[in-house]
Write a protein that holds these residues in place. Structure first.
Motif, PDB file in Angstrom:
ATOM      1  N   PRO A  77       0.819  -1.213   0.000  1.00  0.00           N
ATOM      2  CA  PRO A  77       0.000   0.000   0.000  1.00  0.00           C
ATOM      3  C   PRO A  77       0.846   1.253   0.000  1.00  0.00           C
ATOM      4  O   PRO A  77       1.999   1.250   0.424  1.00  0.00           O
ATOM      5  CB  PRO A  77      -0.802  -0.125   1.302  1.00  0.00           C
ATOM      6  N   GLU A  78       0.259   2.370  -0.488  1.00  0.00           N
ATOM      7  CA  GLU A  78       0.938   3.658  -0.448  1.00  0.00           C
ATOM      8  C   GLU A  78       0.973   4.208   0.969  1.00  0.00           C
ATOM      9  O   GLU A  78       1.946   4.809   1.398  1.00  0.00           O
ATOM     10  CB  GLU A  78       0.248   4.635  -1.392  1.00  0.00           C
ATOM     11  N   GLU A  79      -0.115   4.038   1.701  1.00  0.00           N
ATOM     12  CA  GLU A  79      -0.138   4.521   3.073  1.00  0.00           C
ATOM     13  C   GLU A  79       0.542   3.516   3.996  1.00  0.00           C
ATOM     14  O   GLU A  79       0.578   2.321   3.728  1.00  0.00           O
ATOM     15  CB  GLU A  79      -1.580   4.755   3.520  1.00  0.00           C
ATOM     16  N   SER A  80       1.113   4.017   5.068  1.00  0.00           N
ATOM     17  CA  SER A  80       1.840   3.159   6.003  1.00  0.00           C
ATOM     18  C   SER A  80       0.852   2.336   6.827  1.00  0.00           C
ATOM     19  O   SER A  80      -0.033   2.902   7.490  1.00  0.00           O
ATOM     20  CB  SER A  80       2.702   4.020   6.926  1.00  0.00           C
ATOM     21  N   ARG A 121      -2.028  -8.332   6.097  1.00  0.00           N
ATOM     22  CA  ARG A 121      -2.653  -7.012   6.099  1.00  0.00           C
ATOM     23  C   ARG A 121      -4.131  -7.141   5.783  1.00  0.00           C
ATOM     24  O   ARG A 121      -4.541  -7.986   4.986  1.00  0.00           O
ATOM     25  CB  ARG A 121      -1.984  -6.100   5.070  1.00  0.00           C
ATOM     26  N   ARG A 122      -4.903  -6.251   6.397  1.00  0.00           N
ATOM     27  CA  ARG A 122      -6.341  -6.220   6.150  1.00  0.00           C
ATOM     28  C   ARG A 122      -6.886  -4.830   6.458  1.00  0.00           C
ATOM     29  O   ARG A 122      -6.175  -3.980   7.010  1.00  0.00           O
ATOM     30  CB  ARG A 122      -7.067  -7.272   6.986  1.00  0.00           C
ATOM     31  N   ARG A 123      -8.144  -4.601   6.095  1.00  0.00           N
ATOM     32  CA  ARG A 123      -8.805  -3.334   6.348  1.00  0.00           C
ATOM     33  C   ARG A 123      -9.398  -3.317   7.756  1.00  0.00           C
ATOM     34  O   ARG A 123      -9.984  -4.290   8.208  1.00  0.00           O
ATOM     35  CB  ARG A 123      -9.924  -3.090   5.332  1.00  0.00           C
ATOM     36  N   SER A 124      -9.216  -2.185   8.419  1.00  0.00           N
ATOM     37  CA  SER A 124      -9.756  -2.040   9.762  1.00  0.00           C
ATOM     38  C   SER A 124     -11.245  -1.766   9.695  1.00  0.00           C
ATOM     39  O   SER A 124     -11.688  -0.924   8.901  1.00  0.00           O
ATOM     40  CB  SER A 124      -9.044  -0.899  10.493  1.00  0.00           C
ATOM     41  N   PRO A 125     -12.067  -2.440  10.517  1.00  0.00           N
ATOM     42  CA  PRO A 125     -13.505  -2.159  10.515  1.00  0.00           C
ATOM     43  C   PRO A 125     -13.850  -0.803  11.117  1.00  0.00           C
ATOM     44  O   PRO A 125     -14.944  -0.295  10.911  1.00  0.00           O
ATOM     45  CB  PRO A 125     -14.087  -3.301  11.361  1.00  0.00           C
ATOM     46  N   SER A 127      -8.810   1.864   7.503  1.00  0.00           N
ATOM     47  CA  SER A 127      -7.374   1.986   7.281  1.00  0.00           C
ATOM     48  C   SER A 127      -6.750   0.600   7.177  1.00  0.00           C
ATOM     49  O   SER A 127      -7.373  -0.413   7.498  1.00  0.00           O
ATOM     50  CB  SER A 127      -6.723   2.785   8.411  1.00  0.00           C
ATOM     51  N   ILE A 128      -5.502   0.558   6.721  1.00  0.00           N
ATOM     52  CA  ILE A 128      -4.794  -0.707   6.559  1.00  0.00           C
ATOM     53  C   ILE A 128      -4.042  -1.026   7.848  1.00  0.00           C
ATOM     54  O   ILE A 128      -3.227  -0.235   8.310  1.00  0.00           O
ATOM     55  CB  ILE A 128      -3.821  -0.643   5.377  1.00  0.00           C
ATOM     56  N   ILE A 129      -4.338  -2.167   8.404  1.00  0.00           N
ATOM     57  CA  ILE A 129      -3.646  -2.628   9.600  1.00  0.00           C
ATOM     58  C   ILE A 129      -2.914  -3.922   9.251  1.00  0.00           C
ATOM     59  O   ILE A 129      -3.288  -4.630   8.305  1.00  0.00           O
ATOM     60  CB  ILE A 129      -4.629  -2.854  10.778  1.00  0.00           C
ATOM     61  N   GLU A 130      -1.866  -4.220  10.010  1.00  0.00           N
ATOM     62  CA  GLU A 130      -1.077  -5.394   9.701  1.00  0.00           C
ATOM     63  C   GLU A 130      -0.607  -6.071  10.980  1.00  0.00           C
ATOM     64  O   GLU A 130      -0.615  -5.477  12.062  1.00  0.00           O
ATOM     65  CB  GLU A 130       0.132  -5.032   8.834  1.00  0.00           C
TER      66      GLU A 130
END
Length: 429
Positions: free
Chosen positions: A105-108, A239-243, A247-250
């Motif tokens: 992803p582009e975002e951290s 990595r997955r999307r936060s509910p 945002s992207i969390i890992e």
């Protein structure tokens, strides 16, 4: 001769004079009106001329050439899109560009606690079982439809898409409160939907995979053909999307330490939309990393393919061995003739992707057969074994003729296939 009365004659004359006077007065009025209108028009023209004259007097004098040039609109010169422009943000995101893959992803990505990372969000195809204490008639089970709804007794359809089971409990309790007093609602997952995940990095077959409901991380790696010999099992990223805010969390998973300590692997269950990234081993970090152990595990590619160039035919041949095999295993599988093959001079050639060149290690096959552990090196996928002094010299000469370095394993493989065909035809040039 008419007999007119004197009074009647005078009356006639007076009437005549009166009409003539009225006509003269009317004509004078008309001429006055026409003159007034003409005067008003003249005054308007005079005022317009005076106003225009005053404007010309107050405006600065401009040469005729400049005035004609000012009337022609000019456009700015074209700018080179490849040259940086001062004050302009070149890196403006394209709103029509496709989103970046979740694996890179582009975002951290944010690292979050396990409880937050493992929080399950309901999606289409999930099934839930609802129990309402003291009101068994309200108990039900349902599957989330394509619109994200479930059918609830007495209430009807309720949208639960993107909610956690705890949030569904609160929503159902609010809905049941219109019919019963203080409903105590419990929601459990009765069935999970299938998961489509992205697997990238150091795996045999990167790509998209549809996994069975509730599949673990290890199952996903096996579905992708297993990890390569360059994989670092100490750092596998999920990595997955936060509910909460999308945002992207890992989370980083260590799969090597359980193998080393003979403990159970971490129970990481993948969900729909997850991304798995297997990182590559970095130079200088392999001191405490047993590659042989990682290669023999069920997480790695189960089989490696070697290429052997030897007598009597001189052609390249494939040799399939279990992953984690060493040079002794290759010699045992080849079963070379001790009379025809010169086992004391064997070259193991391997492609180094970091340097883009072939690395050669000379091995004494007879010493390996006698139990020399220093010569019994572990093998990797796409290794090439060249048997015999003559073949080694020819291959080394051909490698020196290659002016352009290999860019990947495919070029390395094609080189040895062509070399084997040339040597096998008996052409010594």
């Amino acid at each position: 001769m008419n007999n007119l009365h004197p009074d009647s004659h005078s009356s006639t004359l007076d009437a005549t004079h009166t009409r003539r006077r009225i006509l003269r007065d009317f004509a004078k009025v008309n001429w006055y009106a026409v003159g007034t209108l003409i005067a008003i028009g003249w005054l308007g023209q005079i005022n317009s001329i005076a106003w225009a004259t005053s404007q010309r007097i107050t405006e600065p004098s401009v040469p005729t050439a400049q005035r004609e040039q000012a009337q022609i609109p000019t456009l700015p010169p074209p700018q080179d899109i490849n040259s940086p422009t001062e004050g302009v943000n070149i890196n403006v995101p394209n709103p029509f560009a496709p989103p970046p893959p979740l694996g890179y992803p582009e975002e951290s990505p944010q690292r979050v606690p396990d409880t937050q990372f493992n929080e399950y969000v309901l999606g289409i195809g999930d099934s839930i079982a609802v129990t309402v204490e003291r009101f068994p008639d309200l108990n039900f089970s349902g599957t989330i439809d394509l619109q994200g709804n479930i059918l609830v007794p007495l209430v009807g359809k309720i949208n639960v898409l993107g909610l956690t089971p705890d949030q569904v409990e609160d929503r159902l309790a609010t809905a049941f409160s219109e019919f019963v007093v203080d409903p105590d609602v419990t929601v459990v997952l009765a069935g999970l939907r299938s998961a489509t995940v992205t697997i990238a990095g150091e795996v045999t077959r990167p790509g998209y995979y549809s996994l069975a409901p509730g599949s673990q991380l290890t199952s996903a790696l096996q579905a992708a053909g297993g990890t390569t010999n360059l994989a670092d099992l100490r750092t596998v990223i999920v990595r997955r999307r936060s509910p909460a805010n999308n945002s992207i969390i890992e989370q980083q998973i260590d799969l090597f330490t359980p193998l080393q300590n003979a403990t159970s692997l971490p129970d990481v269950r993948l969900r729909d939309g997850d991304s798995v990234v297997v990182l590559e081993l970095e130079t200088g970090t392999t001191t405490d990393y047993d590659r042989s152990l990682a290669s023999r595990s069920t997480l790695a590619t189960p089989q490696i393919t070697l290429r052997v160039l030897s007598y009597p035919n001189g052609r390249i041949g494939n040799l399939n061995l279990p992953n984690g095999s060493n040079f002794m295993d290759a010699l045992t599988s080849l079963a070379p003739s001790l009379e025809d093959a010169n086992l004391s001079e064997i070259a193991l050639m391997r492609f180094d992707p970091e340097r883009g060149k072939v690395v050669t290690q000379e091995i004494d096959g007879k010493a390996v057969l006698m139990g020399d552990l220093a010569q019994n090196v572990p093998l990797q996928n796409e290794d090439v074994i060249v048997v015999g002094r003559s073949f080694i010299a020819k291959v080394n000469y051909a490698l020196r003729l290659v002016t352009r370095p290999f860019s990947d394993f495919l070029g390395f493989r094609n080189f040895f296939e062509n070399v084997g065909n040339v040597f096998g035809s008996g052409n010594n040039n």
